[in-house]
Design an enzyme around this catalytic site. Structure first.
Site, PDB file in Angstrom:
ATOM      1  N   CYS A 105      -1.750   0.978 -10.353  1.00  0.00           N
ATOM      2  CA  CYS A 105      -2.688   0.109  -9.630  1.00  0.00           C
ATOM      3  C   CYS A 105      -3.788   0.940  -8.948  1.00  0.00           C
ATOM      4  CB  CYS A 105      -1.946  -0.805  -8.674  1.00  0.00           C
ATOM      5  SG  CYS A 105      -2.897  -2.279  -8.310  1.00  0.00           S
ATOM      6  N   HIS A 163       2.491  -2.868 -10.965  1.00  0.00           N
ATOM      7  CA  HIS A 163       3.362  -2.204  -9.973  1.00  0.00           C
ATOM      8  C   HIS A 163       4.798  -2.065 -10.467  1.00  0.00           C
ATOM      9  CE1 HIS A 163       0.736  -2.240  -6.323  1.00  0.00           C
ATOM     10  NE2 HIS A 163       0.103  -3.130  -7.054  1.00  0.00           N
ATOM     11  N   GLU A 201       7.064  -0.263  -9.400  1.00  0.00           N
ATOM     12  CA  GLU A 201       7.984   0.035  -8.288  1.00  0.00           C
ATOM     13  C   GLU A 201       8.460  -1.228  -7.587  1.00  0.00           C
ATOM     14  OE1 GLU A 201       4.860   0.059  -8.246  1.00  0.00           O
ATOM     15  OE2 GLU A 201       4.070  -0.492  -6.292  1.00  0.00           O
TER      16      GLU A 201
HETATM   17  N1  GLN Z   1      -7.390  -3.539  -5.225  1.00  0.00           N
HETATM   18  C1  GLN Z   1      -6.884  -2.233  -4.872  1.00  0.00           C
HETATM   19  C2  GLN Z   1      -7.960  -1.183  -5.054  1.00  0.00           C
HETATM   20  O1  GLN Z   1      -8.920  -1.438  -5.715  1.00  0.00           O
HETATM   21  C3  GLN Z   1      -5.703  -1.887  -5.727  1.00  0.00           C
HETATM   22  C4  GLN Z   1      -4.618  -2.881  -5.499  1.00  0.00           C
HETATM   23  C5  GLN Z   1      -3.251  -2.306  -5.519  1.00  0.00           C
HETATM   24  O2  GLN Z   1      -3.039  -1.128  -5.627  1.00  0.00           O
HETATM   25  N2  GLN Z   1      -2.299  -3.179  -5.384  1.00  0.00           N
HETATM   26  O3  GLN Z   1      -7.854  -0.128  -4.518  1.00  0.00           O
END
Ligand code: GLN
Length: 195
Positions: free
Chosen positions: A84, A178, A180
């Site tokens: 992410c 994610h 995790e």
């Molecule tokens: N929207 C976040 C970003 O751009 C990432 C979201 C997340 O890691 N759950 O940094």
């Protein structure tokens, strides 16, 4: 085996817990540590950069000397996984938001990412993916980025609605979602197998 989870911001503890579980499942004797200062990554065999806020994570790892250690470790072939926000941080190219916020990327994965790619209507959701080398997998997306374009050396591992959500370039693994936040340890086991 020593695994470092970048712990400056974001869902750090969840990665630590599931990585320990994955090590146990694989029967590997290992140590997993959340990293908040320099000097730890360089002694590790693998690094995980978790989800959170990419602008914040980026700022802190560059400020605290963790970023340069990650780059060194990656150069010597050690596996690095970004999930992410972590995917954003490991990528080579960002989007308008990345530019506007002056977010400095690590440039390890030859990919161009788009932040918050699913918009406000779909801030978080789950989706069944078919991940190459892993199989059917229930992925959790939270304000997720996607990969819009990859370079030649990058292997696409999964797509969701035609958008790239998992990719690997040699020792670098990037995921939009994610791993995790589930009980499914397969992604972490796959990553540990890269060590
Ligand atoms: N929207 C976040 C970003 O751009 C990432 C979201 C997340 O890691 N759950 O940094």
């Amino acid at each position: 085996m020593r695994v470092a989870v970048v712990g400056v911001q974001g869902d750090v503890e969840e990665h630590v817990v599931i990585t320990r579980k994955a090590l146990e499942n694989l029967g590997i004797d290992g140590e997993v540590q959340a990293v908040r200062k320099s000097g730890v990554v360089s002694k590790s065999d693998a690094v995980i950069i978790p989800g959170g806020e990419s602008t914040t994570i980026s700022k802190l790892i560059w400020r605290d000397g963790i970023a340069s250690e990650i780059l060194e470790l990656a150069k010597s072939g050690h596996p690095i996984m970004g999930t992410c926000a972590g995917l954003i941080v490991i990528s080579k190219y960002g989007d308008e938001q990345v530019r506007k916020t002056g977010t400095k990327l690590l440039g390890l994965l030859d990919a161009r990412i788009r932040r918050n790619a699913f918009g406000r209507q779909r801030e978080s959701f789950e989706a069944l993916l078919d991940i190459d080398e892993i199989g059917r997998y229930n992925a959790i997306f939270i304000r997720a980025p996607v990969i819009e374009e990859v370079g030649e050396g990058v292997r696409i591992l999964a797509r969701f609605e035609d958008r790239i959500v998992a990719a690997r370039e040699k020792n670098i693994l990037g995921l939009s979602f994610h791993p995790e936040l589930t009980d499914d340890t397969r992604i972490h086991e796959y990553f540990l197998d890269m060590v």
